[in-house]
Scaffold this motif. Sequence first.
Motif, PDB file in Angstrom:
ATOM      1  N   CYS A 216      60.954 -25.881 -82.534  1.00  0.00           N
ATOM      2  CA  CYS A 216      62.193 -25.397 -81.829  1.00  0.00           C
ATOM      3  C   CYS A 216      62.720 -26.889 -80.935  1.00  0.00           C
ATOM      4  N   ILE A 217      63.962 -27.239 -81.073  1.00  0.00           N
ATOM      5  CA  ILE A 217      64.658 -28.248 -80.325  1.00  0.00           C
ATOM      6  C   ILE A 217      65.291 -27.831 -79.048  1.00  0.00           C
TER       7      ILE A 217
ATOM      8  N   CYS B 122      67.816 -25.649 -78.401  1.00  0.00           N
ATOM      9  CA  CYS B 122      69.450 -25.747 -78.627  1.00  0.00           C
ATOM     10  C   CYS B 122      70.118 -24.850 -78.048  1.00  0.00           C
ATOM     11  N   SER B 123      69.326 -23.458 -78.293  1.00  0.00           N
ATOM     12  CA  SER B 123      69.726 -22.111 -77.709  1.00  0.00           C
ATOM     13  C   SER B 123      70.881 -21.376 -78.438  1.00  0.00           C
TER      14      SER B 123
ATOM     15  N   CYS C 262      70.346 -19.709 -81.152  1.00  0.00           N
ATOM     16  CA  CYS C 262      69.783 -18.232 -81.367  1.00  0.00           C
ATOM     17  C   CYS C 262      69.895 -17.303 -79.979  1.00  0.00           C
TER      18      CYS C 262
ATOM     19  N   ILE D  82      64.052 -17.164 -79.163  1.00  0.00           N
ATOM     20  CA  ILE D  82      62.917 -18.090 -79.391  1.00  0.00           C
ATOM     21  C   ILE D  82      62.201 -17.678 -78.392  1.00  0.00           C
TER      22      ILE D  82
ATOM     23  N   CYS E 203      69.597 -21.197 -86.687  1.00  0.00           N
ATOM     24  CA  CYS E 203      68.746 -22.078 -86.141  1.00  0.00           C
ATOM     25  C   CYS E 203      68.575 -23.575 -86.818  1.00  0.00           C
ATOM     26  N   PRO E 204      68.732 -24.473 -86.273  1.00  0.00           N
ATOM     27  CA  PRO E 204      69.293 -26.049 -86.827  1.00  0.00           C
ATOM     28  C   PRO E 204      67.908 -26.424 -87.520  1.00  0.00           C
TER      29      PRO E 204
HETATM   30  S1  SF4 Z   1      68.311 -21.938 -82.776  1.00  0.00           S
HETATM   31 FE1  SF4 Z   1      66.647 -21.149 -80.991  1.00  0.00          FE
HETATM   32  S2  SF4 Z   1      64.873 -21.452 -82.399  1.00  0.00           S
HETATM   33 FE2  SF4 Z   1      66.216 -22.816 -83.132  1.00  0.00          FE
HETATM   34  S3  SF4 Z   1      66.015 -24.653 -82.468  1.00  0.00           S
HETATM   35 FE3  SF4 Z   1      67.799 -23.533 -81.404  1.00  0.00          FE
HETATM   36  S4  SF4 Z   1      66.626 -22.688 -79.457  1.00  0.00           S
HETATM   37 FE4  SF4 Z   1      65.119 -23.300 -81.013  1.00  0.00          FE
END
Ligand code: SF4
Lengths: 478, 242
Positions: free
Chosen positions: A312-313, A315-316, A318, A341, A374-375
């Motif tokens: 997980c990076i 990014c939020s 999700c 996440i 999810c990236p």
């Molecule tokens: S989408 Fe969610 S699980 Fe995927 S990288 Fe972003 S925060 Fe992490």
Amino acid sequence: MSKKAEHTPTFEESAKAYLDNTQLRRNIGHATHTIRDKRENVVDEMPDWEALREAGDAIKTHTMRHLDEYLLQLEESVQEAGGQVHWARDAEEANQIITGLVKGKKVNEAVKVKSITTDEIGLNKALAEEGIQALETDLAELIVQLAGDEPSHILVPAIHKNRAEIRELFKEKLNKDELSDRPEDLAEAARLYLRKKFLNAKVGISGANFAVAETGTVAVVESEGNGRMCTTLPDTLITVMGIEKVIPRWRDFEVFMQLLPRSSTAERMNPYNSFWTGVTEGDGPQEFHVVLLDNGRTKVLADEMGRQTLNCIRCSACLNVCPVYERTGGHAYNSVYPGPIGAILTPQLKGLDDEGAASLPYASTLCGACYEVCPVKINIPDVLVHLRGKIVDEQKRNGGLKSKFEPEHIGMKLLSRAFANSKRYERAQKVARSGQKLFADEGVISKLPGYLSKWTNTRDLKAIPDQTFREWWRQRDE
Amino acid sequence: MQISLFITCFNDTLFPETGRAMVQLLERLGHTVTFPMEQTCCGQMHYNTGYQEETIPLVRKFVDVFEGAEAIVAPSASCVGMVKEFYPKVADRADDKVLAGKVDKMIPRVFELSQFLVEELGVEDVGAYYPHRVTYHPTCHSLRMLDVGDAPVRLLRNVRGLELIELPDSEQCCGFGGTFAVKNAETSTAMLGDKMCNIKSTGAEVCTAADNSCLMHIGGGLQRQSSGVETVHLAEILASTE
Ligand code: SF4
């Protein structure tokens, strides 16, 4: 964590309060929908988005498989560049290291930016106990801090608050008599307040989005520039990062610097991208520390299926597409990592013996929207189901531990037995059909007892009809 | 073609009319259908709730029953998703190479009804007649797990008399989620509330989908509100004639 976890409320218990708060639901619904739509637009611009996701997944998966090597390489590179590396097994150790460093500087205030990791370990509280105030400088974090609240989103910690609420808060806490609720005015008020703090700060504490093993470079991306102040003005800079934040090479940025901003703030590029490598005489902090935090991560790494969680990076994306998060907001997750996440990361970090954490994998309909965005292609629904399996296995091992899970456990066992044999299954159908007579009225059930009343509180249930499909088929065949 | 019906325990018990509609529809299209009586349940509920050990006998059973079938077709995207996505994992957990091999061989022959019609049989007009205003809710598993795409919509567009009205925010989950609907009943209901608002805003008389489970949840809510909107499985619309 090795210590027996304390009781935290379950998701179901906490969600109730938030579901009833219509203002909160409106704030969050509005914000997530806005970011969600914007994200889709900027992602659609990229013809190679899928290839980028594959690359992001591949780099991260590779890194996790060789994490030990890359961390040692990172340590070496940081030291070579004049920085110091500290290893922290858990929250307590990390806090000790950091408070020790700050105390050594004889200050009672530190400026801080962008670090959920420090929220994870409760750093602010640990510093406060030593008489040191950690001042949040990210605008949203500042809002949450001034309000004595907790963040409710990874990236937009004050997502649950609207402008009017923020204005009231600033008027009170920043001693402003007059203040409009225009975003510019609110930002300006915060800026004036923070500038003074920056200019006097001796110690800065930051998180890290990435750290490059090859060069020892640490990176933070942000929207406001406050992070840059934090990482450049103080004499001492302390960066706290989870061990999973390492990436192997400088050129890996190419992938993540495209994936992250588009997925998180729906921007093509972040307004501020700060990279720092060790120390440079006469420029920026003269002392640089990296605290590498485990706090349960190596345990996650050991689980082949759960391991992808560490890709997980943050990014939020999700969170912003999650229909459950949208309704309950982040606080219902009782963790600094909310949303999908959080539902997989928190129970793995805290351990499945924590009742609250163990309720999180069930806080999902498995609709798959999180996986779709999810990236780095973390298959969140898969991990959720995997964790549910581990929770049930654990409960079984402990002799059906939680009494409220027992009826379910017995029911599932019986059903599995019935389903394994078509004769038994057919008998069960008949029993259910005659058993429902007590509750059914003209083919509809409006009230069921016990556990199942949770269904009929808001929904009718169709009664089992007089003839099953197989009975009809048998008749037709005759 | 010789088609083996996989009716799923849920449809068999609660929605037999959907299975009957499938029989009618596929026979009308000139196929021979069989219903292997030994079938029971695919194990989705067990698997998704965390009872993965209990899923193993159900997977064995399913494989025994359907092993020799030419095509296995079900009126449930989520049960088909269970077989396609998770059976290999269950076989792994059982540490049974023979079972894993059989599962791998079987998977390409398991289909959700609308996908089977459009992608396998190449039929978009099944000769149905259904004079109602209908809105279509793409269930999460049909959309994201099976990738059925617009197969259901293509089929609906060719139904005579049917007026198809687009559902706002259609890709949003309805909040069912199997045991989620009971374990987190309040959150589930909040999601359902928004779904129902969107359905009612279309002015449709009928809401359809490829899964009776989601329809049971949506229909249960609509009925509690006496909304007058009915929920009907896609198979039943496609089976209807003048
Ligand atoms: S989408 Fe969610 S699980 Fe995927 S990288 Fe972003 S925060 Fe992490």
